[in-house]
Enzyme design. Structure first.
Site, PDB file in Angstrom:
ATOM      1  N   ASP A  71      -4.938   1.010 -22.351  1.00 34.74           N
ATOM      2  CA  ASP A  71      -4.009   1.615 -21.399  1.00 34.74           C
ATOM      3  C   ASP A  71      -4.033   3.134 -21.563  1.00 34.74           C
ATOM      4  OD1 ASP A  71      -1.389   2.571 -20.176  1.00 34.74           O
ATOM      5  OD2 ASP A  71      -1.268   0.426 -19.744  1.00 34.74           O
ATOM      6  N   ILE A  99      -9.807   3.422 -18.043  1.00 32.97           N
ATOM      7  CA  ILE A  99     -10.836   2.477 -17.602  1.00 32.97           C
ATOM      8  C   ILE A  99     -12.056   3.203 -17.040  1.00 32.97           C
ATOM      9  CG2 ILE A  99      -9.255   0.568 -17.155  1.00 32.97           C
ATOM     10  CD1 ILE A  99      -9.434   1.257 -14.163  1.00 32.97           C
ATOM     11  N   SER A 120       0.393   2.371  -8.773  1.00 36.50           N
ATOM     12  CA  SER A 120       0.915   1.295  -7.932  1.00 36.50           C
ATOM     13  C   SER A 120       2.106   1.644  -7.047  1.00 36.50           C
ATOM     14  CB  SER A 120       1.322   0.102  -8.820  1.00 36.50           C
ATOM     15  OG  SER A 120       2.405   0.455  -9.655  1.00 36.50           O
ATOM     16  N   THR A 157      -8.012   6.413 -10.047  1.00 36.72           N
ATOM     17  CA  THR A 157      -7.778   5.249 -10.903  1.00 36.72           C
ATOM     18  C   THR A 157      -8.192   3.952 -10.239  1.00 36.72           C
ATOM     19  OG1 THR A 157      -5.958   6.323 -12.074  1.00 36.72           O
ATOM     20  CG2 THR A 157      -6.021   3.922 -12.142  1.00 36.72           C
ATOM     21  N   THR A 176      -2.833  -6.751  -4.900  1.00 33.78           N
ATOM     22  CA  THR A 176      -1.543  -6.777  -4.211  1.00 33.78           C
ATOM     23  C   THR A 176      -1.659  -7.331  -2.801  1.00 33.78           C
ATOM     24  OG1 THR A 176       0.189  -5.308  -3.310  1.00 33.78           O
ATOM     25  CG2 THR A 176      -1.992  -4.375  -3.541  1.00 33.78           C
ATOM     26  N   ASP A 177      -0.534  -7.847  -2.281  1.00 30.45           N
ATOM     27  CA  ASP A 177      -0.514  -8.296  -0.892  1.00 30.45           C
ATOM     28  C   ASP A 177      -0.518  -7.132   0.094  1.00 30.45           C
ATOM     29  OD1 ASP A 177       2.066  -7.382  -1.328  1.00 30.45           O
ATOM     30  OD2 ASP A 177       3.068  -9.195  -0.626  1.00 30.45           O
ATOM     31  N   GLU A 178      -0.265  -5.917  -0.388  1.00 33.76           N
ATOM     32  CA  GLU A 178      -0.188  -4.772   0.519  1.00 33.76           C
ATOM     33  C   GLU A 178      -1.531  -4.443   1.169  1.00 33.76           C
ATOM     34  OE1 GLU A 178       2.238  -1.430  -0.556  1.00 33.76           O
ATOM     35  OE2 GLU A 178       3.277  -2.583  -2.098  1.00 33.76           O
ATOM     36  N   TYR A 185      -1.955   4.056  -1.349  1.00 33.47           N
ATOM     37  CA  TYR A 185      -1.964   3.061  -2.426  1.00 33.47           C
ATOM     38  C   TYR A 185      -2.680   1.792  -1.998  1.00 33.47           C
ATOM     39  CZ  TYR A 185      -0.301  -1.009  -4.982  1.00 33.47           C
ATOM     40  OH  TYR A 185      -0.238  -2.207  -5.645  1.00 33.47           O
ATOM     41  N   LYS A 217      -6.270   0.067  -3.333  1.00 35.58           N
ATOM     42  CA  LYS A 217      -6.379  -1.280  -3.892  1.00 35.58           C
ATOM     43  C   LYS A 217      -7.339  -2.136  -3.058  1.00 35.58           C
ATOM     44  CE  LYS A 217      -4.704  -3.048  -6.868  1.00 35.58           C
ATOM     45  NZ  LYS A 217      -5.224  -3.217  -8.277  1.00 35.58           N
ATOM     46  N   PRO A 232      19.914   4.337  -2.613  1.00 33.37           N
ATOM     47  CA  PRO A 232      19.194   4.745  -1.403  1.00 33.37           C
ATOM     48  C   PRO A 232      18.387   3.602  -0.795  1.00 33.37           C
ATOM     49  CG  PRO A 232      18.057   5.547  -3.338  1.00 33.37           C
ATOM     50  CD  PRO A 232      19.309   4.897  -3.843  1.00 33.37           C
ATOM     51  N   VAL A 233      18.697   3.257   0.443  1.00 36.36           N
ATOM     52  CA  VAL A 233      18.010   2.191   1.166  1.00 36.36           C
ATOM     53  C   VAL A 233      17.284   2.818   2.347  1.00 36.36           C
ATOM     54  CG1 VAL A 233      18.285   0.064   2.490  1.00 36.36           C
ATOM     55  CG2 VAL A 233      19.723   0.480   0.475  1.00 36.36           C
ATOM     56  N   PRO A 271       7.183   7.473   5.385  1.00 32.86           N
ATOM     57  CA  PRO A 271       6.082   7.393   6.363  1.00 32.86           C
ATOM     58  C   PRO A 271       5.292   6.091   6.209  1.00 32.86           C
ATOM     59  CG  PRO A 271       6.111   9.548   5.284  1.00 32.86           C
ATOM     60  CD  PRO A 271       7.086   8.684   4.549  1.00 32.86           C
TER      61      PRO A 271
END
Length: 351
Positions: free
Chosen positions: A31, A58, A83, A98, A132-134, A158, A162, A213-214, A291
Site C-alpha cells: 500500500d 503498484i 476512489s 494510479t 466498481t459499478d460506476e 474516477y 476504473k 450536506p446532501v 457536476p
C-alpha cells in the site's frame, strides 16, 4: 501466500482482516499509504507474522517485481485505487496515474512473474481486479440493474479511470492468457471507511454538530453493500470464478441518499441522542449538486448467486446499525484520520 495491493484502505483493510480471521494463509500487503490508506486500520495485526506490510506503489515495477520473486504468491488481488468521485473532479491526474498507469505496470509485473512459473503453478495462479459499478454509468428510475453485459458508460474521471483499468485487465487475459477475474461492486459501507464518503461523513458531522450536506434533491439512488459481504464475495470469486469473467457484487439495497441520511439520524437519535433533545435530522442541509452526478446505480448480482452460491448476509438495516455503532465505539480512530489535510479538503469542497 497472496499479495493484496491497497490493503490499508477501506475495502482492502477489511479484506485483510477478514481473510486472516478465517485463514492462516499469509498476506503480503502493498500500500502506498496515501491520505485514505491508514495503518491504524490494521492495528489488530500488529506482531502477526501472517501479515507482511510493504509501503510502496503498484506502479513501481522494480519493487513489485522484487516482491513477486521473493514471496511467490499464488494470487494477486488488486484493491489499490483512487476512489472518490469528488476528488477526481478537482484533480483527475492522480486517478489516471494510479488507476490506469498503475494498473498497467502491475499487470506487466504480474504477467512476467506468471510466465516464470511452472505449468502447474501457472494454472493455479489468479489475478483478481476489484472494480466498481460506476463504470456502467447512470440508470433511469425504471431501468433494470446493471448486469455483467451492461455497456460501459463512465461519467466521471474516477469511473473513466476504473473503466480503463477493467479493459486493461480483460485485454491481458485475452491477449496474453493471464488468469484474471474482475469484480464490480456497488457502494460499500462499514468499519474503517474514510470520512469523505457519504455514510461516515454524515455520522461524524452529526456527532460534531455540523451540517449534513446532501447533494441536490437527495434523490440519487445507490445500491449499498456492507463491506464484510463484499469481502466474502471476493473470496468466493477467487476460489471458484471462471477465468476472464466479470462478477457484479451488490447488496440488493437500493436507497436514495436522503433515505440513507435520515436512517443514520434516526439510529443516532436512539444510540447517542443530542443534548438538546432535538433530532440529528435538523442538521440536514441541501447543497449544490456536484457536476455529472449519476442519478442511480443498481447491481444485479444474480450471476454470482447462481454460479457460485454467494449472496449478501446483511440487510441495509442491520449493516447500517453496525456501522453507526462502530463509529461511536472508535472515536480514537476517527480523531487520527480526520487530520488537518482532511479538514482542509472538506472546507474546500463543502465550504
Amino acid at each position: 501466500m497472496i499479495l493484496v495491493t491497497g490493503g490499508a484502505g477501506f475495502i482492502g483493510a477489511n479484506f485483510v482482516l477478514n481473510w486472516l480471521a478465517q485463514s492462516d494463509e499469509p498476506i503480503l500487503n502493498l500500500d502506498k499509504l496515501t491520505y485514505a490508506g491508514n495503518l491504524d486500520n490494521l492495528s489488530a495485526l500488529s506482531g502477526d507474522a501472517r501479515h507482511v506490510f510493504v509501503k510502496g506503489d503498484i506502479g513501481d515495477r522494480g519493487l513489485v517485481d522484487q516482491l513477486l520473486a521473493t514471496h511467490r504468491p499464488r494470487a494477486v488481488l488488486n484493491f489499490a485505487a483512487e476512489s472518490h468521485v469528488d476528488r477526481s473532479i478537482h484533480g483527475p491526474e492522480d486517478f489516471i496515474q494510479t488507476n490506469v498507469v498503475g494498473t498497467f505496470h502491475l499487470l506487466e509485473s504480474v504477467r512476467a512473474y506468471w510466465m516464470s512459473l511452472a505449468a502447474g503453478d501457472q494454472q493455479q495462479f489468479r489475478f483478481l481486479h476489484v472494480s466498481t459499478d460506476e463504470v456502467y454509468g447512470s440508470l433511469t428510475a425504471d431501468a433494470h440493474p446493471f448486469t455483467e453485459q451492461h455497456r460501459y458508460e463512465p461519467n466521471s474521471p474516477y469511473s473513466a479511470s476504473k473503466a480503463a483499468s477493467d479493459h486493461l485487465v480483460r485485454a491481458y487475459h485475452h491477449t496474453y492468457g493471464l488468469p484474471v477475474l474482475t469484480t464490480n461492486c456497488s457502494n460499500n459501507y462499514g468499519p474503517y471507511h474514510f470520512p469523505e464518503k457519504l455514510i461516515p461523513l454524515m455520522i461524524l458531522n452529526a456527532l460534531s454538530g455540523k451540517p449534513l450536506p446532501v447533494y441536490g434533491d437527495g434523490l440519487n439512488v445507490r445500491d449499498w453493500l456492507y463491506v464484510a459481504d463484499h469481502c466474502s464475495a471476493i473470496r468466493t470469486v477467487l476460489a471458484g470464478g471462471e477465468l476472464g469473467e466479470t462478477y457484479n457484487v451488490g447488496g440488493w439495497n437500493e436507497k436514495t441518499n436522503i433515505e440513507v441520511v435520515t436512517t443514520i439520524c434516526r439510529i443516532l437519535d436512539e444510540l447517542h441522542p443530542r443534548q438538546d433533545g432535538q433530532s440529528y435530522a435538523d442538521q440536514i442541509t441541501y447543497v449544490k449538486d456536484r457536476p455529472g452526478h449519476d442519478r442511480r446505480y443498481a447491481i444485479d448480482a444474480r450471476r454470482l448467486e447462481r454460479e457460485l452460491g454467494w449472496k449478501p448476509s446483511e440487510t441495509f438495516d442491520s449493516g447500517i446499525r453496525k456501522t453507526v455503532q462502530w463509529y461511536l465505539d472508535h472515536s480514537e480512530w476517527v480523531a487520527n484520520v480526520t487530520s488537518g489535510a482532511y479538514r482542509d479538503w472538506m472546507d474546500k469542497h463543502y465550504g
